[in-house]
Design an enzyme around this catalytic site. Structure first.
Site, PDB file in Angstrom:
ATOM      1  N   LYS A 106     -36.576   8.571  10.503  1.00 23.10           N
ATOM      2  CA  LYS A 106     -37.271   8.213  11.720  1.00 23.10           C
ATOM      3  C   LYS A 106     -38.233   9.511  11.178  1.00 23.10           C
ATOM      4  CE  LYS A 106     -34.379   4.993  14.230  1.00 23.10           C
ATOM      5  NZ  LYS A 106     -33.783   5.050  16.005  1.00 23.10           N
TER       6      LYS A 106
ATOM      7  N   ARG B  92     -24.015  19.284   5.212  1.00 25.57           N
ATOM      8  CA  ARG B  92     -24.289  18.594   4.133  1.00 25.57           C
ATOM      9  C   ARG B  92     -25.810  18.830   4.037  1.00 25.57           C
ATOM     10  NH1 ARG B  92     -22.465  17.059  -1.415  1.00 25.57           N
ATOM     11  NH2 ARG B  92     -20.705  18.832  -1.130  1.00 25.57           N
TER      12      ARG B  92
ATOM     13  N   ARG C 108     -15.690  14.810  -1.967  1.00 29.34           N
ATOM     14  CA  ARG C 108     -14.879  15.439  -1.361  1.00 29.34           C
ATOM     15  C   ARG C 108     -15.030  16.082  -0.902  1.00 29.34           C
ATOM     16  NH1 ARG C 108     -15.236  13.884  -6.098  1.00 29.34           N
ATOM     17  NH2 ARG C 108     -17.529  15.136  -6.137  1.00 29.34           N
ATOM     18  N   THR C 109     -16.123  16.611  -0.761  1.00 27.89           N
ATOM     19  CA  THR C 109     -16.052  17.562   0.608  1.00 27.89           C
ATOM     20  C   THR C 109     -15.861  16.827   1.671  1.00 27.89           C
ATOM     21  OG1 THR C 109     -17.491  18.728  -0.878  1.00 27.89           O
ATOM     22  CG2 THR C 109     -17.797  19.652   1.887  1.00 27.89           C
TER      23      THR C 109
ATOM     24  N   HIS D  39     -22.341  27.526  -0.943  1.00 26.80           N
ATOM     25  CA  HIS D  39     -20.985  26.304  -0.684  1.00 26.80           C
ATOM     26  C   HIS D  39     -19.730  27.095  -0.445  1.00 26.80           C
ATOM     27  CE1 HIS D  39     -18.732  22.975  -0.354  1.00 26.80           C
ATOM     28  NE2 HIS D  39     -19.141  21.936  -1.485  1.00 26.80           N
TER      29      HIS D  39
END
Lengths: 308, 163
Positions: free
Chosen positions: A82, A103, A53-54, A131
């Site tokens: 890496k 995120r 969704r985000t 958030h």
């Protein structure tokens, strides 16, 4: 005014919030027309954790503004695998984009990343921290349905690890809101959030039983109790069952109660609730696009480069 | 107790720092703040739970050949708010200051939240805001109460993750 970055809802003033929500309202009412002002601008989507969704709503928002998005792909296929530091990753990506959405699974990651870039950076979830863009769309939904002053909001579920809860609780302190937190004892709000609410003089009460407060609520914000937080499946089942709502549970609630959920839900809201006028969680998810359009529009500024 | 007896307990130093009026029982934590674990070769004298008119019981730490950095003094203020820092040169006290609580401490404490980004391999120093009865990580917001601060002193004495 809104800072150059959006890191935490605790940094948002009432004026900041109203600026974004008012802009979102005008975006929403204008429909498809008139939003292509960011032609040629590029938004980088840096998702170190899976998101549907985000991520998609930011992507949709940028495209509806006339801009483009670039995506670092899965962590497994990126340089992070890496061993590259987050600081290096965002410093490199800054050269490719006009803004970054991040995120990341670690708390404080957005603040750290923002210290290494000059382009606007939006925290799209940092571990169990914050958030804030979710909070803006939550507030937009609450304002549309119940208003943002002189209301009583119940927030239920995993309050300890729920970043959407932490951000919402901070933001609501800007308004005349009575906040009730309902959770198992083991999933209470973390100490730092309770401290902030106390410092802000918020009207807050904590409960383990929804029935204690349900009839008073204008808004019930439900979150998922996460199975992975419990060492034993049995313990999870015992707790989760207590915090599931259906139409019978809501029989003592006000008719105009607004039921919200940041989604995804598992089984904490029975599907039968979806059919009632109380259910606003899909509308809430849809509001992610106009609200994020408004946010990006403000952070990216005018085409000339000035931030409003 | 006479002055002579006190002197016998903890001998004078030629050059270095005397940290006096440390809260009783905190001397070992002061050494942790200074990154002193006995392996660095410093000459250190410690008096623990020495009778004190002001504090009842106090600790005294004397470190030869070492003057404290500001960040060390900042953290010291959290665990020993009454401490005085005496800079000694050629057996004379050339400067004497009380510690003062500062708004933040950088690079000395480790965030107890294992999921905090400052515990990952990133080029940042830890930073904690100081409030009335504790400190708070500026990155993840985790609060450490005053009585628990000493447990989170970086044993390496730098609080810095890999650069």
């Amino acid at each position: 005014m809104l800072e150059d970055h959006l890191i935490s809802a605790a940094h948002l003033s009432r004026a900041d919030i109203e600026t974004v929500l008012d802009r979102a309202e005008s975006v929403d009412s204008a429909g498809e027309a008139g939003h292509g002002s960011h032609d040629g601008r590029v938004l980088a989507l840096c998702f170190f954790e899976p998101s549907t969704r985000t991520k998609m709503s930011f992507e949709s928002a940028m495209k509806r503004l006339g801009g483009e998005t670039i995506d670092m792909g899965s962590v497994e296929s990126s340089s992070v695998k890496k061993g590259e530091s987050l600081a290096d990753t965002v410093r490199v990506i800054e050269g490719y984009a006009d803004a970054i959405v991040l995120r990341h699974p670690s708390e404080g990651s957005a603040k750290l990343a923002s210290q290494f870039v000059d382009v606007p950076l939006v925290n799209a979830g940092d571990g169990a921290g914050q958030h804030p863009s979710q909070t803006l769309l939550d507030l937009y939904t609450i304002r549309e349905n119940a208003g943002l002053d002189d209301i009583t909001v119940g927030i239920m579920g995993d309050l300890k690890y729920g970043r959407t809860v932490h951000s919402l609780a901070h933001a609501l302190t800007n308004f005349d809101v009575r906040q009730h937190f309902v959770s198992p004892e083991s999933l209470r709000l973390p100490r730092n959030v309770r401290y902030d609410l106390h410092e802000a003089g918020a009207q807050v009460r904590e409960h383990t039983d929804l029935d204690e407060v349900l009839p008073e609520l204008d808004v019930l914000y439900v979150t998922r109790i996460q199975r992975e937080r419990f060492p034993e499946e049995r313990e999870y089942r015992a707790v989760a069952g207590e915090y599931r709502i259906d139409n019978e549970t809501l029989s003592d609630a006000r008719d105009d109660l607004t039921v919200m959920h940041p989604l995804p839900r598992v089984d904490e809201i029975a599907p039968a609730v979806d059919e009632t006028a109380r259910a606003k969680y899909f509308e809430q998810a849809h509001n992610g696009v106009p609200v994020r359009m408004a946010l990006l529009d403000i952070l990216l500024g005018d085409e000339g480069g000035d931030r409003r | 107790m006479s002055d002579t007896e006190k002197e016998l307990r903890v001998s004078k130093i030629r050059d270095g720092t005397v940290i006096d009026h440390v809260t009783g029982g905190q001397a070992l934590n002061v050494l942790a703040i200074l990154g002193i674990d006995g392996n660095g070769g410093e000459t250190v004298s410690i008096g623990m739970n020495v009778p004190s008119d002001k504090l009842g019981r106090k600790d005294v730490v004397k470190v030869e050949g070492r003057e404290l950095s500001q960040s060390e003094v900042d953290v010291l203020s959290l665990i020993a708010p009454e401490a005085t820092i005496n800079i000694i040169r050629d057996f004379e006290v050339i400067d004497k200051n009380r510690v003062e609580r500062t708004a933040s401490v950088t690079g000395i404490l480790v965030c107890p939240n294992h999921n905090c980004i400052t515990n990952a391999d990133e080029p940042v120093r830890t930073e904690f805001e100081v409030f009335d009865d504790g400190v708070r990580c500026s990155y993840c917001g985790t609060i450490v109460r005053e009585g628990d601060v000493a447990e989170h002193i970086d044993a390496r004495g730098s609080g810095e993750t890999a650069l």
